[in-house]
Write an enzyme that holds these catalytic residues in place. Structure first.
Site, short mmCIF file in Angstrom:
data_model
loop_
_atom_site.label_atom_id
_atom_site.label_comp_id
_atom_site.label_asym_id
_atom_site.label_seq_id
_atom_site.Cartn_x
_atom_site.Cartn_y
_atom_site.Cartn_z
N ALA A 25 48.13 -47.78 -100.08
CA ALA A 25 46.87 -48.23 -100.67
C ALA A 25 45.68 -47.35 -100.32
CB ALA A 25 46.59 -49.68 -100.26
N GLY A 26 45.75 -46.66 -99.18
CA GLY A 26 44.62 -45.87 -98.73
C GLY A 26 44.25 -44.72 -99.64
N ASN B 222 51.96 -48.08 -104.26
CA ASN B 222 50.86 -48.53 -105.10
C ASN B 222 51.36 -48.93 -106.49
OD1 ASN B 222 49.24 -47.92 -102.94
ND2 ASN B 222 48.60 -45.94 -103.75
N HIS C 296 57.04 -50.48 -105.61
CA HIS C 296 56.60 -51.87 -105.80
C HIS C 296 56.26 -52.17 -107.25
CE1 HIS C 296 55.53 -52.64 -101.28
NE2 HIS C 296 56.76 -52.20 -101.47
N ASN D 19 43.55 -43.05 -91.95
CA ASN D 19 42.43 -43.43 -91.10
C ASN D 19 42.84 -43.61 -89.64
OD1 ASN D 19 40.15 -43.48 -92.78
ND2 ASN D 19 40.74 -45.45 -93.65
N GLU D 20 44.11 -43.94 -89.41
CA GLU D 20 44.58 -44.17 -88.05
C GLU D 20 46.04 -43.79 -87.95
OE1 GLU D 20 43.87 -48.28 -87.44
OE2 GLU D 20 45.38 -48.94 -88.90
#
Length: 356
Positions: free
Chosen positions: A53-54, A136, A155, A254-255
């Site tokens: 999703a990012g 996604n 998905h 992000n991480e």
């Protein structure tokens, strides 16, 4: 490489000197340069990518788990049994209203590809993209120009729909109307009345049968890029672990996610996906190609009139919450009648005395 040693994309902070900023970027250079060298030398001809999703947050779709801004935090006013319930087939089968309440805000009809989607298309254009796995359902990588034969939508996607009970197909125009109004569409087959769902994979449902076959593509990778995913949902989360030892894995996120960063050859670019691919494109000398391809993809994506003037996610949730309150609301007159009735019952019970 321990994940704490992963390369991190750090923008120049206000007040930071140019010398300090340049030193920070210089300390990152060797790690990215190892990937650049591998690609430019021809050692990375089969790049496998996993996205989550990012990579679509830049298009206006919130991810799932980011505190405060993520979808699951935003769903709190609905008081679901647990946030993921909105995408669980068991919950949907008896309570499809929350899913359709937010469907318009999540539908990709008027969303444009991000620079990250364009980067995937650029890999394909340069004949470097071996295969793309995506969790996604927005289809924006296809809009950017990634060939469909190179993608597995693990998905599913929004391009078709069916009754979840009898599996009968459902007309596109009626589905678009349901999404636009936030109303639940029901099966048109006589005697069925099952809720219609888009052909996306919910929790509790099996992934496409081809997933088991396509995951073998990871074994052929000479470079893997993982972008915009927490790697918390199986079976996609296991894909990076299938990469052969000695083959670099690049995380743009992000991480830290999964075990990426634990192998000596791993490279982690921490920050937004769009910033990360720009940094990689700059190091490869691809920035102009990337910008041109992105601009073309955005210009080519025509707005879907069905979803023009779309409602925000917050507005969709507020509308559902207010609707639930209205359904549960009791009129003042009815409330007084019920109170009088209960008071009379209580007085009659007292008058009769305790039961023998």
């Amino acid at each position: 490489m321990h994940w704490l040693d992963c390369q991190q994309t750090i923008p120049k902070l206000e007040g930071m000197s140019d010398q300090a900023s340049n030193h920070t970027m210089a300390s990152m250079e060797p790690e990215i340069q190892s990937i650049v060298h591998r690609i430019k030398s021809g050692k990375a001809k089969r790049i496998v990518v996993l996205t989550g999703a990012g990579i679509s947050t830049g298009a206006g779709i919130p991810d799932f788990r980011s505190p405060n801004t993520g979808l699951y935090d935003k769903l709190a006013p609905l008081r679901l049994p647990y946030p993921e319930a909105i995408f669980h087939i068991n919950y949907f089968s008896h309570t499809p209203e929350p899913f359709y309440a937010i469907a318009r805000a999540r539908h990709p009809g008027n969303l444009k590809p991000t620079v990250t989607h364009a980067f995937l298309a650029l890999l394909a254009k340069k004949n470097l993209l071996h295969f793309l796995f995506t969790r996604n359902i927005d289809g924006l990588e296809q809009d950017a120009g990634v060939p469909t034969e190179k993608v597995l939508w693990a998905h599913g996607n929004w391009k078709s729909q069916h009754c979840y009970k009898c599996k009968s197909p459902y007309p596109d125009d009626l589905m678009n109307k349901a999404i636009r109004t936030g109303e639940v569409p029901y099966c048109l087959e006589t005697g069925c009345r099952g809720a219609v769902k888009p052909n996306v994979v919910f929790f509790g449902q099996a992934l496409p049968a081809e997933f088991d076959e396509k995951e073998k593509e990871v074994l052929e990778a000479d470079l893997m890029i993982v972008m915009g995913t927490s790697l918390r949902v199986a079976p996609c989360s296991r894909l990076p672990g299938l990469v052969k030892k000695g083959i670099p894995r690049v995380l743009i996120n992000n991480e830290k996610a999964g075990d990426l960063g634990n192998r000596d050859e791993d490279v982690c670019i921490l920050g937004s996906c769009d910033d990360g691919v720009r940094q990689l494109a700059d190091a490869l000398g691809w920035r102009e190609d990337l910008t041109d391809l992105w601009n073309e993809a955005v210009a080519a994506k025509k707005d879907d009139e069905t979803f023009e003037g779309g409602t925000s996610l917050d507005e969709c949730i507020e509308k559902l919450v207010n609707g639930m309150k209205d359904k549960m609301k009791v009129s003042d007159g009815h409330k007084r009648m019920l109170e009088n009735h209960l008071n009379n019952k209580f007085e009659q019970m007292i008058a009769k005395g305790p039961a023998p």
